[in-house]
Design a protein around this motif. Structure first.
Motif, short mmCIF file in Angstrom:
data_model
loop_
_atom_site.label_atom_id
_atom_site.label_comp_id
_atom_site.label_asym_id
_atom_site.label_seq_id
_atom_site.Cartn_x
_atom_site.Cartn_y
_atom_site.Cartn_z
N LYS A 1 32.32 47.81 4.85
CA LYS A 1 32.49 47.13 6.49
C LYS A 1 31.32 47.01 7.11
O LYS A 1 30.90 46.08 8.19
N GLN A 2 30.30 48.10 7.15
CA GLN A 2 29.12 48.03 7.79
C GLN A 2 28.04 46.74 7.33
O GLN A 2 27.64 46.38 8.19
N TRP A 3 28.19 46.83 5.87
CA TRP A 3 27.38 45.52 5.37
C TRP A 3 27.77 44.28 5.70
O TRP A 3 27.08 43.36 5.87
N ASP A 4 29.10 44.11 5.88
CA ASP A 4 29.55 42.51 6.19
C ASP A 4 29.27 42.51 7.67
O ASP A 4 28.85 41.30 7.89
N LYS A 5 29.32 43.43 8.50
CA LYS A 5 28.84 43.32 9.71
C LYS A 5 27.37 42.93 9.88
O LYS A 5 27.07 42.04 10.89
N ASP A 6 26.53 43.40 9.09
CA ASP A 6 25.13 43.34 8.83
C ASP A 6 24.75 41.72 8.42
O ASP A 6 23.60 41.35 8.18
N GLY B 1 13.38 56.75 11.50
CA GLY B 1 13.61 57.38 12.73
C GLY B 1 15.11 56.98 13.59
O GLY B 1 16.04 58.00 13.45
N LEU B 2 15.15 55.88 14.12
CA LEU B 2 16.33 55.76 15.14
C LEU B 2 17.78 55.50 14.17
O LEU B 2 17.84 54.88 13.45
N GLY B 3 18.46 56.47 14.72
CA GLY B 3 19.78 56.50 13.67
C GLY B 3 20.28 55.42 13.29
O GLY B 3 20.50 55.10 12.08
N LYS B 4 20.70 54.47 14.29
CA LYS B 4 21.52 53.18 13.62
C LYS B 4 20.45 52.18 13.14
O LYS B 4 20.86 51.69 11.79
N MET B 5 19.26 52.34 13.29
CA MET B 5 18.42 51.42 12.49
C MET B 5 18.14 52.03 10.86
O MET B 5 18.28 51.17 10.23
N LYS C 1 19.18 49.99 7.37
CA LYS C 1 18.50 49.81 6.45
C LYS C 1 19.06 50.39 4.95
O LYS C 1 18.85 50.10 3.93
N MET C 2 19.49 51.75 5.06
CA MET C 2 20.09 52.68 4.18
C MET C 2 21.16 51.55 3.54
O MET C 2 21.32 51.47 2.18
N VAL C 3 21.92 51.11 4.18
CA VAL C 3 23.38 50.31 3.73
C VAL C 3 22.66 48.94 3.13
O VAL C 3 23.20 48.85 2.04
N ARG C 4 21.75 48.33 3.49
CA ARG C 4 21.37 47.42 2.90
C ARG C 4 20.67 47.66 1.55
O ARG C 4 20.61 46.90 0.50
#
Length: 391
Positions: free
Chosen positions: A54-59, A110-114, A118-121
């Motif tokens: 779902k996170q990847w779809d959103k991205d 560093g920044l949480g969401k960022m 990057k990890m999901v991609r």
């Protein structure tokens, strides 16, 4: 760039949860077969593959380009190698790759969401390349992280040592690379590095030391290349007899794997004997049984403690921080599971030993007991010191 299409399709490997063998099935490479390490799911704040997707779809289903992905994988390897060398010097175990990757994303972005994005991609880009089976370097990394068809953690340690020996043999005056730094910057750029016939033999002599006849191993590689010629993109030329670094490294690891696969049944016998009548393994019994298996290099006290802690936490999915702490603060990790009163199941003790150490736990050991790697590291340190002094 790709380093050869056929990716050890039938190599057996040990799995990560209960450390049971998992073989590399060419058909089971889709998103639905993906098993991201627990520490990656936690890092991405996703409790399941479904949440991750779902996170990847959103991205917008963003995929990292193959050359960039190869570069990221190699950069992670290089950074981990530096961290490994420092930990071994301190008498500690090396960080397992999956947890190291989570920490690397945290430190790099560093920044949480960022960092999560990057990890999901990264995860879905690895999956795509693994399914396409056209990049040996990335496919190997996928298995070492346990995303698909997991390989024992010690495989990554051996791969990094193999790369270190290759760099030592191919760098210096009159060599392909002027220095270790130039070797790594070329490899990290995602480019293919070709190894000549002469160098293959020299590297094998250093990798296997007296344990294997390097000439026979070299002949086996030549035969394999005849049976399965290496496939490279049209814009890459691979001279006759040469082999890409990734193909060479995976061939070396396959030989190591063949040599150690026999050891599971003898390990069960030795660990059962060490456990005695209570059928549970104490820390002291664990160390005795590990040494009775005669690993090439005796583990340090910190390494024993980490492996024992891993055996005690089998199936409990400890956090990345807990795993990293068990490496760095191994005395406290040992206390946390009961110290001298702790006891683990024979099967978990064997699983952890074979997963994190095994018999072939180091490369570059020579007949006289010296280490080619240590010599190479000392030389590299001398070069760095000389450069920093300004000569």
């Amino acid at each position: 760039h790709n380093d050869g299409v056929d990716v050890d399709a039938d190599a057996d490997a040990e799995g990560s949860v209960k450390q049971t063998p998992v073989s590399d099935d060419t058909s089971a490479r889709g998103v639905e077969h993906m098993r991201p390490p627990q520490c990656w799911l936690t890092f991405c704040d996703a409790r399941s593959n479904g949440r991750l997707k779902k996170q990847w779809d959103k991205d917008g289903r963003t995929i990292i380009s193959p050359i960039k992905l190869r570069s990221m994988v190699t950069t992670i390897y290089h950074n981990k190698l530096k961290s490994d060398v420092a930990l071994v010097r301190e008498g500690k175990h090396r960080y397992p790759l999956a947890e190291y990757v989570a920490q690397w994303f945290d430190n790099t972005y560093g920044l949480g969401k960022m960092a999560q994005q990057k990890m999901v991609r990264f995860i879905f880009s690895l999956q795509k390349m693994y399914e396409e089976m056209n990049d040996r370097r990335v496919c190997q990394f996928v298995r070492m992280c346990g995303l698909f068809h997991p390989l024992p953690a010690v495989t990554c340690d051996l791969l990094l040592e193999c790369l270190e020996i290759i760099s030592g043999c191919m760098s210096g005056s009159g060599e392909m690379f002027r220095s270790d730094t130039e070797f790594w910057s070329t490899f990290k750029s995602g480019k293919m590095v070709a190894i000549s016939k002469e160098k293959q033999l020299l590297i094998m002599k250093q990798v296997f030391g007296p344990k294997q006849d390097a000439t026979a191993v070299r002949a086996r590689l030549s035969q394999e290349l005849l049976d399965n010629p290496e496939v490279v993109p049209s814009y890459v030329t691979l001279p006759a007899g040469n082999v890409s670094l990734s193909r060479f490294a995976s061939f070396t690891l396959e030989i190591m794997h063949d040599m150690s696969v026999e050891s599971r049944s003898s390990a069960m016998e030795l660990f059962r004997a060490a456990a005695g009548s209570d059928a549970a393994v104490s820390f002291t019994e664990f160390k005795h049984a590990c040494l009775a298996m005669q690993p090439l290099c005796s583990p340090s006290e910190g390494s024993f403690a980490f492996m024992y802690w891993q055996a005690a936490t089998t199936g409990k999915n400890p956090s990345t921080k807990a795993t990293m702490d068990a490496v760095k603060k191994w005395e406290a990790a040992l206390d946390s599971i009961g110290g001298s009163k702790a006891a683990v199941q024979v099967e978990d003790a064997v699983g952890s030993f074979l997963w994190h150490c095994g018999i072939f736990n180091v490369l570059g050991m020579q007949a006289d007991g010296s280490s080619k790697l240590e010599k190479h590291r000392q030389q590299a340190m001398k070069v760095k010191t000389t450069c920093s002094v300004g000569f």
